[in-house]
Design an enzyme around this catalytic site. Structure first.
Site, PDB file in Angstrom:
ATOM      1  N   HIS A   1      42.181 -29.567  18.835  1.00  0.00           N
ATOM      2  CA  HIS A   1      40.951 -29.019  19.436  1.00  0.00           C
ATOM      3  C   HIS A   1      40.481 -29.942  20.555  1.00  0.00           C
ATOM      4  CE1 HIS A   1      37.935 -31.831  17.645  1.00  0.00           C
ATOM      5  NE2 HIS A   1      38.826 -31.921  16.679  1.00  0.00           N
TER       6      HIS A   1
ATOM      7  N   ASP B   1      37.119 -29.502  21.810  1.00  0.00           N
ATOM      8  CA  ASP B   1      35.658 -29.625  21.802  1.00  0.00           C
ATOM      9  C   ASP B   1      35.295 -30.949  21.143  1.00  0.00           C
ATOM     10  OD1 ASP B   1      36.598 -28.460  19.319  1.00  0.00           O
ATOM     11  OD2 ASP B   1      34.490 -28.175  18.778  1.00  0.00           O
TER      12      ASP B   1
ATOM     13  N   GLU C   1      36.099 -26.438  16.870  1.00  0.00           N
ATOM     14  CA  GLU C   1      36.388 -27.111  15.605  1.00  0.00           C
ATOM     15  C   GLU C   1      35.185 -27.865  15.057  1.00  0.00           C
ATOM     16  OE1 GLU C   1      37.572 -30.185  12.753  1.00  0.00           O
ATOM     17  OE2 GLU C   1      36.630 -30.492  14.706  1.00  0.00           O
TER      18      GLU C   1
ATOM     19  N   ASP D   1      44.428 -34.068  13.937  1.00  0.00           N
ATOM     20  CA  ASP D   1      43.003 -34.359  13.846  1.00  0.00           C
ATOM     21  C   ASP D   1      42.837 -35.068  12.513  1.00  0.00           C
ATOM     22  OD1 ASP D   1      40.339 -34.336  14.384  1.00  0.00           O
ATOM     23  OD2 ASP D   1      40.023 -32.212  13.994  1.00  0.00           O
TER      24      ASP D   1
ATOM     25  N   THR E   1       1.177 -39.147  16.966  1.00  0.00           N
ATOM     26  CA  THR E   1       0.515 -38.862  15.692  1.00  0.00           C
ATOM     27  C   THR E   1       0.572 -37.367  15.397  1.00  0.00           C
ATOM     28  OG1 THR E   1      -1.560 -38.831  16.931  1.00  0.00           O
ATOM     29  CG2 THR E   1      -1.015 -40.856  15.749  1.00  0.00           C
TER      30      THR E   1
END
Length: 441
Positions: free
Chosen positions: A74, A76, A141, A170, A293
């Site tokens: 992959h 990405d 992926e 991977d 805050t």
């Protein structure tokens, strides 16, 4: 080229489309038979739809007398911003002291490119590829491989029909179930100086329920999770005992003074083969520099539970949802809790005695002159189990990155040594796979 191919950010989707086109063009120029496969649209939480990046498929060689391997990768990446603590621009590859820094350097662009270069090396040397090579390269992926399951199923009897083996570079063997826990209260953010003490704050509720997921010693407190895990066998214990692993070096690399476990086997077992809970962040909370805050009206925790054999994601979803709703109910809060599992990937485990792994051992021995360690690893590669279930093909995980590469973290890198020697490993592996006898398929 600089592509911020972050698949989780819809504003970066044009970069992702260009990334896929660039990969396809590279493979075309090498003479591959290339397709950009349309896998449809992604439905966003607000009901809108967005085109998914196309999946690149490519084919080199059609010799029916040879084995055919399919390489999955992959391109990405995870989100990355300089202000998150990067020493360099995460989207400009930077070479420092033999390390290549950049988002996606190790996960997963360098391994994808190393496989492309492995094929290119045979071509440049005018050597015939020892096996037919196919590529499946996706761009989603990191967010769960949206659309890829259906594409694999649709092409099971076409693109995948002649594939003998599937190779994934991977990192990771285990899976994750990724959850959102959203607590919603007032209709808008409130000023703590004005409204503090009068409302039950969503953030307080959320922190309270997150604290019930895991104990300080690492014990998962969700009923049923630990009971589903396959028991540790004597063979597996011996495998961990024999692995060369320096615990002090590991501590130094990641910058901690103490680990969860004090002996090697316990540490490796909990790193690789037991589930764990990790809390990743809270959306909607104030996190910018300075002070504000504010009482956030809605906050969403993001956490994951690593999946291991014999856990079932559907059961984990029910266990986590029921447990958190039960814990939340005891708080008697007027706020609303919504639990969603956004990724539920099944655990996957391979047979290290398979000829595919014997070929891997031989390739490692040829390139590095050492015998490899056989490990498990916790990452999220959602598609591995789908490949196995749909195609029925054997799969091997063969990463080339180091454990200190900083995947998903700041200053992700891959060393030049790993990249170059890893490319040699892939070249050798294609040859070793070609030596597997057809009768052993």
């Amino acid at each position: 080229f600089k592509f911020e191919s972050d698949s989780s950010n819809i504003l970066k989707r044009p970069d992702l489309h260009r990334m896929m086109e660039m990969v396809a063009q590279k493979l075309r120029l090498m003479g591959g038979t290339v397709e950009l496969v349309d896998i449809g649209e992604q439905e966003l939480p607000d009901g809108q739809t967005l085109a998914l990046p196309k999946v690149v498929t490519a084919k080199f060689g059609t010799d029916t007398n040879k084995h055919t391997v399919c390489v999955y990768g992959h391109v990405d990446v995870q989100p990355a911003k300089l202000e998150d603590g990067w020493a360099t621009d995460p989207y400009n590859l930077t070479d420092i002291n033999g390390n290549l820094y950049g988002r996606g350097a190790s996960d997963n662009k360098a391994p994808v490119l190393a496989w492309i270069h492995a094929v290119e090396a045979y071509q440049t040397l005018n050597m015939e590829l020892p096996v037919n090579v196919k590529f499946v390269i996706e761009g989603m992926e990191e967010t769960g491989s949206n659309g890829l399951d259906a594409m694999i199923l649709a092409q099971r009897d076409t693109f995948f029909s002649d594939v003998d083996y599937i190779i994934i570079s991977d990192c990771g063997w285990l899976r994750n179930c990724y959850f959102y826990a959203e607590v919603e209260g007032p209709k808008q953010d409130l000023h703590s100086g004005v409204y503090g003490g009068t409302v039950i704050e969503p953030m307080t509720d959320l922190i309270g329920i997150l604290d019930t997921l895991i104990s300080p010693s690492g014990k998962i407190l969700v009923p049923g999770i630990r009971e589903a895990v396959a028991p540790l066998t004597d063979e597996e214990w011996k495998l961990y005992q024999d692995i060369q692993f320096d615990m002090d070096n590991y501590k130094n690399k990641i910058g901690v003074s103490q680990l969860m476990y004090s002996n090697k086997v316990d540490l490796l077992a909990h790193m690789w083969r037991y589930p764990t809970v990790s809390i990743h962040g809270i959306e909607g909370a104030f996190s910018d520099p300075g002070t504000k805050t504010v009482i956030p009206a809605k906050v969403t925790a993001k956490f994951s539970i690593r999946q291991v054999p014999n856990m079932d994601p559907a059961m984990v979803k029910k266990q986590v949802t029921d447990y958190l709703q039960s814990v939340f109910a005891k708080r008697k809060s007027p706020n609303k809790l919504k639990v969603t599992m956004v990724i539920g990937a099944k655990p996957w485990l391979a047979d290290p005695q398979h000829p595919l792994y014997e070929a891997g051992k031989a390739a490692v021995k040829r390139v590095f002159d050492v015998d490899p360690d056989l490990i498990r690893e916790g990452g999220t590669i959602p598609i591995a189990k789908t490949f196995e279930d749909v195609t029925g093909k054997s799969i091997i995980m063969m990463p080339i990155g180091g454990f200190d590469d900083g995947l998903h973290s700041q200053n992700e890198k891959i060393s030049r040594y790993n990249y170059i020697e890893g490319t040699k490993l892939f070249i050798a592996y294609l040859y070793e796979v070609s030596q597997i006898k057809k009768t052993t398929v």
